[in-house]
Design a protein around this motif. Structure first.
Motif, PDB file in Angstrom:
ATOM      1  N   VAL A 118       1.752   5.557  -2.352  1.00 12.60           N
ATOM      2  CA  VAL A 118       1.704   6.939  -1.863  1.00 12.60           C
ATOM      3  C   VAL A 118       2.679   7.789  -2.676  1.00 12.60           C
ATOM      4  N   GLU A 123      -6.794   1.818   5.626  1.00 18.79           N
ATOM      5  CA  GLU A 123      -6.321   0.457   5.911  1.00 18.79           C
ATOM      6  C   GLU A 123      -5.132   0.480   6.864  1.00 18.79           C
ATOM      7  N   HIS A 124      -4.283   1.483   6.683  1.00 22.07           N
ATOM      8  CA  HIS A 124      -3.132   1.649   7.565  1.00 22.07           C
ATOM      9  C   HIS A 124      -3.592   1.937   9.002  1.00 22.07           C
ATOM     10  N   GLU A 165      -0.397  11.671   3.969  1.00 22.11           N
ATOM     11  CA  GLU A 165      -1.277  10.809   3.183  1.00 22.11           C
ATOM     12  C   GLU A 165      -1.213   9.370   3.690  1.00 22.11           C
ATOM     13  N   TRP A 166      -0.004   8.912   3.973  1.00 21.93           N
ATOM     14  CA  TRP A 166       0.158   7.554   4.485  1.00 21.93           C
ATOM     15  C   TRP A 166      -0.485   7.414   5.863  1.00 21.93           C
ATOM     16  N   LEU A 174       0.819  -1.222   0.000  1.00 22.00           N
ATOM     17  CA  LEU A 174       0.000   0.000   0.000  1.00 22.00           C
ATOM     18  C   LEU A 174       0.853   1.272   0.000  1.00 22.00           C
ATOM     19  N   SER A 198      -3.003   8.945   7.033  1.00 25.34           N
ATOM     20  CA  SER A 198      -4.471   8.998   7.020  1.00 25.34           C
ATOM     21  C   SER A 198      -5.092   7.849   6.226  1.00 25.34           C
ATOM     22  N   ASN A 199      -4.266   6.999   5.648  1.00 23.95           N
ATOM     23  CA  ASN A 199      -4.793   5.848   4.891  1.00 23.95           C
ATOM     24  C   ASN A 199      -5.636   4.949   5.806  1.00 23.95           C
TER      25      ASN A 199
END
Lengths: 120, 120
Positions: free
Chosen positions: A46, A82-83, A76-77, A42, A79-80
């Motif tokens: 980004v 799935e993360h 951005e990462w 994933l 707020s992902n």
């Protein structure tokens, strides 16, 4: 030069960001490997993701360092969805403790040994 | 809380500095362990040194992260004569490749699992 899987991420031109994640895991590791592999996939999507290094002392500390072009890429990462779900599960199941240090790189340096003709 | 040797360095109040050192070693490791232990002792004498984390994947990547209160503490460590001599020897003997990223921490976060009464 081969992009050897164990070769560390190179020194980029500053400024860029590092996210240093140090963790000690629990005994409960169901789905950890699968989730970790999914996160590695994933994060590559980004924009501004530069690479990731990971080292794991057996039975001990794991250190993961993510490299990002700028604070926006990191945001951005972070707020992902799935993360975020994986982070929550990590707190409940996989991690005994962890620490995250997010830092702006001011200076970087790389060294690569010249190939010796004597070495195979 | 025990200062368990495998517990990662805690999240300090930013700003502070991290020096992320990622390395792949060669087959030639004479005196490496002794020198490494000596460096770990020496760096503790640097005012502003906050701690160090290390993880080593067997046969693969090693990551060492040093934490320092400010740029001055890092500069002192960088200019240490014994440290410089060790770096030179590392380039000649111990390391196939390495990268150093020096970065100013802007944000940090720590998580420690609450002790479960059920866990020993």
């Amino acid at each position: 030069m081969n992009n050897h899987s164990e070769a560390p991420v190179e020194a980029y031109e500053p400024p860029y960001y590092v996210a240093v994640f140090t963790a000690v895991r629990t005994q409960e590791q169901s789905d950890y490997s699968e989730t970790n592999a999914r996160m590695e996939d994933l994060v590559k999507d980004v924009p501004g993701f530069l690479g990731m290094d990971h080292a794991q002392t057996p039975g001990g500390l794991g250190i993961t360092v993510g490299y990002f072009r700028d604070a926006g890429a990191l945001a951005e990462w972070r707020s992902n969805a799935e993360h975020r779900a994986a982070q929550k599960r990590g707190q409940v199941e996989w991690y005994r403790s962890y620490t995250l240090h997010v830092a702006k790189v001011e200076r970087s340096y790389g060294f690569t040994r010249a190939q010796s003709p004597a070495a195979g």
